[in-house]
Design an enzyme around this catalytic site. Structure first.
Site, PDB file in Angstrom:
ATOM      1  N   ASP A 198      38.063  23.635 104.699  1.00 33.45           N
ATOM      2  CA  ASP A 198      38.722  23.549 105.993  1.00 33.45           C
ATOM      3  C   ASP A 198      38.904  22.042 106.169  1.00 33.45           C
ATOM      4  O   ASP A 198      37.937  21.333 106.479  1.00 33.45           O
ATOM      5  CB  ASP A 198      37.844  24.111 107.121  1.00 33.45           C
ATOM      6  CG  ASP A 198      38.583  24.054 108.452  1.00 33.45           C
ATOM      7  OD1 ASP A 198      39.252  23.033 108.695  1.00 33.45           O
ATOM      8  OD2 ASP A 198      38.491  25.009 109.229  1.00 33.45           O
ATOM      9  N   HIS A 199      40.112  21.559 105.911  1.00 34.53           N
ATOM     10  CA  HIS A 199      40.238  20.105 105.758  1.00 34.53           C
ATOM     11  C   HIS A 199      39.899  19.360 107.050  1.00 34.53           C
ATOM     12  O   HIS A 199      39.606  18.169 107.014  1.00 34.53           O
ATOM     13  CB  HIS A 199      41.618  19.720 105.214  1.00 34.53           C
ATOM     14  CG  HIS A 199      42.728  19.779 106.205  1.00 34.53           C
ATOM     15  ND1 HIS A 199      43.351  20.941 106.550  1.00 34.53           N
ATOM     16  CD2 HIS A 199      43.316  18.805 106.940  1.00 34.53           C
ATOM     17  CE1 HIS A 199      44.291  20.687 107.449  1.00 34.53           C
ATOM     18  NE2 HIS A 199      44.289  19.396 107.705  1.00 34.53           N
ATOM     19  N   LYS A 203      37.775  15.264 108.159  1.00 34.85           N
ATOM     20  CA  LYS A 203      38.307  14.145 108.952  1.00 34.85           C
ATOM     21  C   LYS A 203      37.145  13.353 109.544  1.00 34.85           C
ATOM     22  O   LYS A 203      36.204  13.940 110.078  1.00 34.85           O
ATOM     23  CB  LYS A 203      39.212  14.671 110.083  1.00 34.85           C
ATOM     24  CG  LYS A 203      40.514  15.310 109.579  1.00 34.85           C
ATOM     25  CD  LYS A 203      41.359  15.778 110.742  1.00 34.85           C
ATOM     26  CE  LYS A 203      42.523  16.646 110.287  1.00 34.85           C
ATOM     27  NZ  LYS A 203      43.764  15.949 110.002  1.00 34.85           N
ATOM     28  N   ASP A 256      46.625  30.796 111.200  1.00 38.81           N
ATOM     29  CA  ASP A 256      46.845  29.549 110.466  1.00 38.81           C
ATOM     30  C   ASP A 256      45.942  28.424 110.952  1.00 38.81           C
ATOM     31  O   ASP A 256      45.416  27.658 110.145  1.00 38.81           O
ATOM     32  CB  ASP A 256      48.326  29.142 110.603  1.00 38.81           C
ATOM     33  CG  ASP A 256      48.670  27.905 109.788  1.00 38.81           C
ATOM     34  OD1 ASP A 256      48.223  27.834 108.632  1.00 38.81           O
ATOM     35  OD2 ASP A 256      49.385  27.019 110.306  1.00 38.81           O
ATOM     36  N   HIS A 261      40.536  25.732 111.820  1.00 42.68           N
ATOM     37  CA  HIS A 261      40.345  24.378 112.361  1.00 42.68           C
ATOM     38  C   HIS A 261      39.830  24.410 113.803  1.00 42.68           C
ATOM     39  O   HIS A 261      38.882  23.703 114.146  1.00 42.68           O
ATOM     40  CB  HIS A 261      41.655  23.587 112.328  1.00 42.68           C
ATOM     41  CG  HIS A 261      42.342  23.611 110.993  1.00 42.68           C
ATOM     42  ND1 HIS A 261      41.655  23.624 109.796  1.00 42.68           N
ATOM     43  CD2 HIS A 261      43.651  23.631 110.657  1.00 42.68           C
ATOM     44  CE1 HIS A 261      42.516  23.640 108.802  1.00 42.68           C
ATOM     45  NE2 HIS A 261      43.739  23.648 109.290  1.00 42.68           N
TER      46      HIS A 261
HETATM   47  C1  BG6 Z   1      46.974  23.494 107.894  1.00 41.87           C
HETATM   48  C2  BG6 Z   1      47.952  24.504 108.431  1.00 41.87           C
HETATM   49  O1  BG6 Z   1      45.744  24.106 107.626  1.00 41.87           O
HETATM   50  O2  BG6 Z   1      46.772  22.479 108.861  1.00 41.87           O
HETATM   51  C3  BG6 Z   1      49.259  23.834 108.774  1.00 41.87           C
HETATM   52  O3  BG6 Z   1      48.183  25.498 107.449  1.00 41.87           O
HETATM   53  C4  BG6 Z   1      49.028  22.682 109.715  1.00 41.87           C
HETATM   54  O4  BG6 Z   1      50.184  24.750 109.338  1.00 41.87           O
HETATM   55  C5  BG6 Z   1      47.942  21.755 109.169  1.00 41.87           C
HETATM   56  O5  BG6 Z   1      50.245  21.982 109.841  1.00 41.87           O
HETATM   57  C6  BG6 Z   1      47.566  20.696 110.182  1.00 41.87           C
HETATM   58  O6  BG6 Z   1      46.755  19.746 109.571  1.00 41.87           O
HETATM   59  P1  BG6 Z   1      46.730  18.235 110.084  1.00 41.87           P
HETATM   60  O7  BG6 Z   1      45.664  17.589 109.260  1.00 41.87           O
HETATM   61  O8  BG6 Z   1      48.105  17.688 109.828  1.00 41.87           O
HETATM   62  O9  BG6 Z   1      46.408  18.304 111.533  1.00 41.87           O
END
Ligand code: BG6
Length: 517
Positions: A198-199, A203, A256, A261
């Site tokens: 979960d990127h 952060k 999504d 997130h």
């Molecule tokens: C991703 C989603 O996980 O996160 C995307 O699939 C979204 O739809 C993105 O745009 C948002 O990531 P960040 O780091 O740009 O806020």
């Protein structure tokens, strides 16, 4: 960080895709540039397109130049010489045999000692077939869980050579499919071998939520239902869906972004202090919050959830969702969702958590705001009532303008006693003068180190889905009437009804917000 990973090969499935181009290869380059990679290291890409090592390296150099946070320098050549490419279909025996042979050669050539990080930057339909094939070929074996711990350090004892898998989201489509996927992966890889991305957790500003809460003594006494009126979490995006219609049409904003997130941000704000910084101590606390997140009945969904889909912008310059390439002309997929939800714990009982995300909103901004109760007595005149009603707000700016601000009421200089909210501000770039590493740099490094702290555990993923299931069930049979907001606006007006009275609107929407630069 002084800890370097063991020698290893990152085996990248999907190395010619968008994620690899924009995030993964730039992250690997930055780790190399910052000397965080092990001395004995290689990347081996397995993908369908015909390429040789040199062609792939040249292509990657282009992408890295475009997307890396640090410019490509002379040290690229050293990394390039450790990037290899094997062409093959995901289901092709001969291709997998070539991959096996190449990995064995690379162990000798690069000294990588059999350690492998299998990174699946591919659609989730491929996770299980690929993992089964790796296991069938003897490249992946399940370890015993829980692994033995080193008594002196409390860390996991080394199991060498190690084999780990990294999975990109989505993990399933609902809790049933997620459970199936997790179970099938677990047949070949134990929990300590699986790293689910979960990127957001990578952060810096998200990690700072724990530093803020548990590294400072002043917030804890206030961080509960006695002092907090409500909490807002917004993940706003200015972009549309780009070229991801095939995925997004099935996902929508709830799956999504909220399922992962947004719920992870909620966990970090709401969790109790872990007893240590070990991965499982932190993840245990997060899971308790997810279990406490009140599931909604259909009636509660109707009252507490607002969804939307963008139409063209008012000036006609931005297309509506249904006009995006690959989207059905009658699509009812939501591109915006706002929810009022509750965490049933002693700390948070009856405190509303207002969650919101959307595409094609006015700007890209992710922010958490903790709104404290207003003072019990209105001592100041009516002119000041609007401000004093809003009260203190702690804003945690995840992106951009990474930092924090605490809004306080202060007397406007001059005659009388008029108050205005002002902000005490902390900005990362001003305080640290450092370029913040990208989330993927941290996550790749941690996966190589075997540190799962920033990766959701299987029970977390399931608990997230269980909450989402309750919302999806409430929507069942009630198609969204759309479009219902203009691209470039803050979503359907109806979302305002979710807020507690007298809150001054959703955070971030007001133009004269204190602390905004
Ligand atoms: C991703 C989603 O996980 O996160 C995307 O699939 C979204 O739809 C993105 O745009 C948002 O990531 P960040 O780091 O740009 O806020």
């Amino acid at each position: 960080m002084n800890n370097k990973p063991d020698p290893c090969i990152v085996v990248l499935f999907g190395g010619t895709g968008d994620l690899a181009h924009r995030k993964l290869l730039p992250a690997i380059y930055n780790l190399h540039h910052d000397r965080l990679l092990p001395e004995h290291f290689a990347v081996c890409v397995y993908a369908r397109r015909e390429r040789n090592d040199l062609q792939y390296r040249n292509e990657m150099r282009e992408f890295i130049s475009q997307f890396s946070r640090q410019p490509v320098q002379a040290d690229w050549e050293q990394l390039a010489s450790r990037i290899f490419y094997v062409a093959g279909e995901f289901g092709d025996n001969a291709g997998h045999a070539r991959l096996m042979a190449r990995l064995a050669e690379l162990d000798t050539q690069c000294g990588t000692r059999g350690n492998r990080l299998f990174y699946f930057a591919v659609a989730s339909d491929f996770f299980v077939p690929l993992i089964q094939r790796l296991a069938g070929n003897g490249l992946l074996q399940r370890w015993q869980d829980p692994p033995a711990y080193d008594v002196a350090t409390g860390r996991r004892a080394l199991q060498a050579p190690w084999r780990r898998v990294v999975l990109e989201k989505p993990i399933g489509h609902d809790s049933v499919s997620a459970r199936q996927l997790l179970t099938r992966v677990a047949e070949h890889a134990g929990e300590s071998q699986v790293f689910r991305i979960d990127h957001y957790l990578g952060k810096e500003t998200v990690q700072n939520i724990m530093a803020l809460r548990f590294g400072n003594g002043i917030f804890e006494p206030l961080w509960n239902r006695n002092y907090v009126d409500h909490v807002q979490i917004t993940v706003a995006e200015a972009e549309g869906i780009g070229n991801r219609a095939a995925y997004y049409e099935r996902a929508g904003a709830l799956r999504d972004v909220v399922q992962n997130h947004v719920l992870q941000l909620l966990c970090l704000v709401a969790m109790e202090s872990p007893s240590s910084m070990h991965a499982d101590d932190i993840r245990n606390e997060k899971v308790k919050i997810l279990h406490g997140l009140r599931k909604m009945t259909a009636a509660q969904v109707a009252g507490n959830v607002v969804r939307g889909q963008y139409g063209p912008s008012a000036d006609g310059k931005l297309p509506g969702y249904r006009q995006e390439q690959g989207v059905a002309a009658d699509s009812a997929t939501e591109t915006f969702v706002a929810l009022r939800c509750f965490v049933d714990t002693w700390r948070w009982a009856d405190v509303p958590f207002l969650l919101r995300t959307g595409k094609r909103l006015p700007r890209r901004q992710t922010e958490i705001s903790v709104h404290f109760r207003v003072p019990p007595l209105r001592l100041f005149d009516q002119a000041a009532a609007q401000e004093s009603c809003i009260g203190n707000v702690l804003r945690i700016r995840i992106q951009p303008d990474e930092g924090l601000s605490l809004e306080l009421a202060a007397k406007i200089p001059g005659a009388g006693m008029r108050l205005k909210n002002v902000a005490m501000d902390f900005l990362y770039e001003r305080s640290f003068h450092l370029q913040t590493p990208e989330a993927y740099e941290r996550l790749l490094l941690d996966a190589m180190l075997g540190d799962a702290t920033l990766f959701p555990r299987d029970d977390e993923v399931l608990a997230q889905w269980q909450f989402i299931d309750s919302v999806l069930a409430g929507w069942h049979g009630l198609p969204l009437r759309c479009p219902n907001y203009f691209a470039g606006t803050w979503g359907p007006d109806d979302a305002a009804r979710l807020l507690p009275p007298c809150t001054g609107g959703w955070h971030m929407e007001s133009a004269d917000m204190p602390g905004r630069r």
